[in-house]
Motif scaffolding. Structure first.
Motif, PDB file in Angstrom:
ATOM      1  N   GLY A 157       0.777  -0.883   0.016  1.00 17.97           N
ATOM      2  CA  GLY A 157       0.281  -0.263  -0.096  1.00 17.97           C
ATOM      3  C   GLY A 157       1.136   1.641   0.025  1.00 17.97           C
ATOM      4  N   ALA A 158       1.659   1.569  -1.338  1.00 12.41           N
ATOM      5  CA  ALA A 158       2.444   2.669  -1.228  1.00 12.41           C
ATOM      6  C   ALA A 158       1.706   3.240  -1.720  1.00 12.41           C
ATOM      7  N   ASP A 159       2.092   4.953  -1.669  1.00 12.73           N
ATOM      8  CA  ASP A 159       1.343   6.019  -1.691  1.00 12.73           C
ATOM      9  C   ASP A 159       2.408   7.169  -1.868  1.00 12.73           C
ATOM     10  N   LEU A 160       2.636   8.153  -3.062  1.00 19.18           N
ATOM     11  CA  LEU A 160       3.361   8.519  -3.330  1.00 19.18           C
ATOM     12  C   LEU A 160       3.366   9.820  -5.134  1.00 19.18           C
ATOM     13  N   LEU A 161       3.073  11.071  -4.139  1.00 15.94           N
ATOM     14  CA  LEU A 161       2.555  11.818  -5.384  1.00 15.94           C
ATOM     15  C   LEU A 161       3.700  13.113  -5.676  1.00 15.94           C
ATOM     16  N   LEU A 162       4.345  13.452  -6.545  1.00 16.93           N
ATOM     17  CA  LEU A 162       5.327  14.167  -7.665  1.00 16.93           C
ATOM     18  C   LEU A 162       5.349  14.761  -8.432  1.00 16.93           C
ATOM     19  N   ASP A 163       5.402  15.791  -8.241  1.00 14.40           N
ATOM     20  CA  ASP A 163       5.112  17.235  -9.332  1.00 14.40           C
ATOM     21  C   ASP A 163       6.715  16.711  -9.842  1.00 14.40           C
ATOM     22  N   ALA A 164       6.503  17.705 -11.266  1.00  8.58           N
ATOM     23  CA  ALA A 164       7.377  18.426 -12.199  1.00  8.58           C
ATOM     24  C   ALA A 164       8.219  18.728 -10.984  1.00  8.58           C
ATOM     25  N   GLY A 165       9.088  19.294 -11.425  1.00  5.13           N
ATOM     26  CA  GLY A 165      10.567  20.137 -10.377  1.00  5.13           C
ATOM     27  C   GLY A 165      10.443  20.078  -8.566  1.00  5.13           C
ATOM     28  N   GLU A 166       9.810  18.913  -8.045  1.00  2.73           N
ATOM     29  CA  GLU A 166       9.372  17.948  -6.896  1.00  2.73           C
ATOM     30  C   GLU A 166      10.805  17.304  -7.194  1.00  2.73           C
ATOM     31  N   SER A 167      11.609  16.946  -5.814  1.00  4.51           N
ATOM     32  CA  SER A 167      12.411  16.229  -5.583  1.00  4.51           C
ATOM     33  C   SER A 167      12.334  15.873  -4.112  1.00  4.51           C
ATOM     34  N   VAL A 168      12.453  14.115  -4.071  1.00  2.49           N
ATOM     35  CA  VAL A 168      11.982  13.024  -2.652  1.00  2.49           C
ATOM     36  C   VAL A 168      13.102  12.163  -2.711  1.00  2.49           C
ATOM     37  N   ALA A 169      13.101  12.277  -1.584  1.00  3.49           N
ATOM     38  CA  ALA A 169      14.471  11.407  -1.082  1.00  3.49           C
ATOM     39  C   ALA A 169      13.625   9.580  -0.393  1.00  3.49           C
ATOM     40  N   ILE A 170      14.249   9.155  -0.555  1.00  7.33           N
ATOM     41  CA  ILE A 170      13.053   7.233  -0.366  1.00  7.33           C
ATOM     42  C   ILE A 170      14.483   6.679   0.873  1.00  7.33           C
ATOM     43  N   LEU A 171      14.017   6.825   2.213  1.00  4.04           N
ATOM     44  CA  LEU A 171      15.333   5.876   3.007  1.00  4.04           C
ATOM     45  C   LEU A 171      14.577   4.633   3.297  1.00  4.04           C
TER      46      LEU A 171
ATOM     47  N   LEU B 164      27.539  15.821  -7.137  1.00  3.48           N
ATOM     48  CA  LEU B 164      26.661  15.255  -7.842  1.00  3.48           C
ATOM     49  C   LEU B 164      25.232  15.447  -7.447  1.00  3.48           C
ATOM     50  N   VAL B 165      24.912  16.035  -6.430  1.00  2.45           N
ATOM     51  CA  VAL B 165      23.692  16.425  -5.891  1.00  2.45           C
ATOM     52  C   VAL B 165      23.487  17.961  -6.176  1.00  2.45           C
ATOM     53  N   ASP B 166      24.240  17.972  -6.724  1.00  4.23           N
ATOM     54  CA  ASP B 166      23.767  19.175  -7.883  1.00  4.23           C
ATOM     55  C   ASP B 166      23.799  19.948  -8.825  1.00  4.23           C
ATOM     56  N   LEU B 167      23.975  18.966  -9.480  1.00  5.72           N
ATOM     57  CA  LEU B 167      23.843  18.699 -10.867  1.00  5.72           C
ATOM     58  C   LEU B 167      22.662  17.985 -10.855  1.00  5.72           C
ATOM     59  N   LEU B 168      22.569  17.135  -9.947  1.00  6.90           N
ATOM     60  CA  LEU B 168      19.991  16.678 -10.351  1.00  6.90           C
ATOM     61  C   LEU B 168      19.671  18.220  -9.706  1.00  6.90           C
ATOM     62  N   LEU B 169      20.240  18.963  -8.619  1.00  8.38           N
ATOM     63  CA  LEU B 169      19.035  19.975  -7.982  1.00  8.38           C
ATOM     64  C   LEU B 169      19.210  20.605  -9.279  1.00  8.38           C
ATOM     65  N   GLU B 170      20.276  20.875 -10.132  1.00  7.23           N
ATOM     66  CA  GLU B 170      20.733  22.117 -11.698  1.00  7.23           C
ATOM     67  C   GLU B 170      18.995  21.705 -12.239  1.00  7.23           C
ATOM     68  N   LEU B 171      19.276  20.475 -12.971  1.00 10.39           N
ATOM     69  CA  LEU B 171      18.374  19.921 -13.550  1.00 10.39           C
ATOM     70  C   LEU B 171      17.189  19.992 -13.493  1.00 10.39           C
ATOM     71  N   ASN B 172      16.903  20.058 -11.877  1.00  8.87           N
ATOM     72  CA  ASN B 172      15.639  19.502 -11.067  1.00  8.87           C
ATOM     73  C   ASN B 172      14.827  21.377 -11.210  1.00  8.87           C
ATOM     74  N   ARG B 173      16.034  22.305 -11.202  1.00  5.19           N
ATOM     75  CA  ARG B 173      15.597  23.503 -10.750  1.00  5.19           C
ATOM     76  C   ARG B 173      15.407  24.191 -12.462  1.00  5.19           C
ATOM     77  N   THR B 174      16.364  23.333 -13.505  1.00  3.21           N
ATOM     78  CA  THR B 174      15.872  23.988 -14.943  1.00  3.21           C
ATOM     79  C   THR B 174      15.209  23.593 -16.058  1.00  3.21           C
ATOM     80  N   GLU B 175      14.858  22.300 -15.934  1.00  2.00           N
ATOM     81  CA  GLU B 175      14.234  21.636 -16.854  1.00  2.00           C
ATOM     82  C   GLU B 175      12.676  21.062 -15.293  1.00  2.00           C
ATOM     83  N   GLY B 176      13.227  21.462 -15.016  1.00  2.00           N
ATOM     84  CA  GLY B 176      11.172  20.464 -14.065  1.00  2.00           C
ATOM     85  C   GLY B 176      11.989  19.085 -13.392  1.00  2.00           C
ATOM     86  N   LEU B 177      13.371  17.882 -13.787  1.00  2.00           N
ATOM     87  CA  LEU B 177      13.073  17.074 -13.759  1.00  2.00           C
ATOM     88  C   LEU B 177      12.639  16.725 -12.373  1.00  2.00           C
ATOM     89  N   GLY B 178      11.999  15.416 -12.220  1.00  2.00           N
ATOM     90  CA  GLY B 178      11.444  15.148 -11.324  1.00  2.00           C
ATOM     91  C   GLY B 178      12.687  14.516 -10.297  1.00  2.00           C
TER      92      GLY B 178
END
Ligand SMILES: Nc1ncnc2c1ncn2[C@@H]1O[C@H](COP(=O)(O)OP(=O)(O)OP(=O)(O)O)[C@@H](O)[C@H]1O
Ligand SMILES: [Mg+2]
Length: 231
Positions: A25-39, A183-197
């Motif tokens: 029963g896993a639920d997760l919602l993510l919009d474009a440009g959002e970021s989540v970590a899974i632990l 590496l995380v800097d790169l992911l967050l840059e693309l998250n900002r500039t390209e709306g990468l979820g």
């Protein structure tokens, strides 16, 4: 909504006809440009969740939609386009092609994409390899790279087709803290500039806390949480 995971369950056959229940029963919602970590502890279902969202496996029940489309409704062609273009996947084990150079590995997903390898694609490949610190390692084969370098090559490969959603399974697991930060800097840059979820599975608190939201898999469900020690 970019990603909707709704009441997803997944189990696997175990010995003597039993089933291991992994997601319940896993639920997760993510919009474009959002970021989540899974632990979550080893074996809790993090890679299973990414495999389901990446359409590498099907849920036993529940629904996964990406940009409104139910993944189980895709025909084989649409599924291939989804896996190659819409999502970028950084596997826990990098899965680079051993016989190809770093440069070729990064370009492989583009070979299967409609526009093929244009100058623009090559520019992006060069930029991504620079950004992950492998500009000088282009001609090497994976066997000649360190574990962390392979991991970074796999990240560049996952990003080459400008995915809308990046699924990264411990992308910094083999990296020292400083390289991980880059590496995380790169992911967050693309998250900002390209709306990468971003859906990033990680055991590293310093990676998790840079994502907008943090979830932990507890008893097969995703529970929003905080990093211990954070306010
Ligand atoms: N194909 C499979 N067949 C049988 N069992 C599986 C399969 N894939 C995963 N499992 C089981 O499902 C559970 C969750 O596995 P998963 O790989 O999702 O864990 P994880 O949270 O990613 O762990 P780790 O942090 O060690 O990578 C484990 O108990 C694993 O043995
Ligand atoms: Mg895993």
């Amino acid at each position: 909504m970019l990603l909707e995971v709704e009441k997803v369950t997944k189990g696997f056959p175990a010995a003597e006809g039993d089933r291991v229940r992994v997601l319940e029963g896993a639920d997760l919602l993510l919009d474009a440009g959002e970021s989540v970590a899974i632990l979550g502890p080893s074996g809790s279902g993090k890679s299973t969740l990414l495999n389901l969202v990446g359409a590498l496996e099907r849920p036993d029940s529940g629904r996964i939609r990406v940009s409104g489309t139910d993944l189980t409704a895709l025909d084989p062609d649409a599924l291939a386009a989804y896996r190659n273009g819409t999502v970028g996947f950084v596997f826990q084990l990098h899965h680079l092609l051993p016989q190809c150079s770093v440069w070729e590995n990064v370009l492989v997903p583009a070979l299967a994409a409609p526009g093929r390898v244009t100058d623009e694609v090559e520019k992006r490949a060069a930029r991504l390899l620079e950004a992950v610190g492998l500009g000088h390692r282009r001609a090497h084969r994976p066997g000649a790279l360190s574990g962390g370098e392979r991991q970074r090559a796999a990240v560049a490969r996952a990003l080459i087709n400008r995915p809308r959603l990046l699924l990264a399974d411990e992308p910094t697991g083999a990296l020292d803290r400083r390289t991980a930060t880059g590496l995380v800097d790169l992911l967050l840059e693309l998250n900002r500039t390209e709306g990468l979820g971003l859906v990033v599975v990680t055991h590293a608190p310093e990676v998790a806390r840079r994502m907008q939201r943090v979830f932990e898999i507890v008893d097969g469900r995703l529970v929003e949480t905080r990093i211990p020690g954070d306010a």
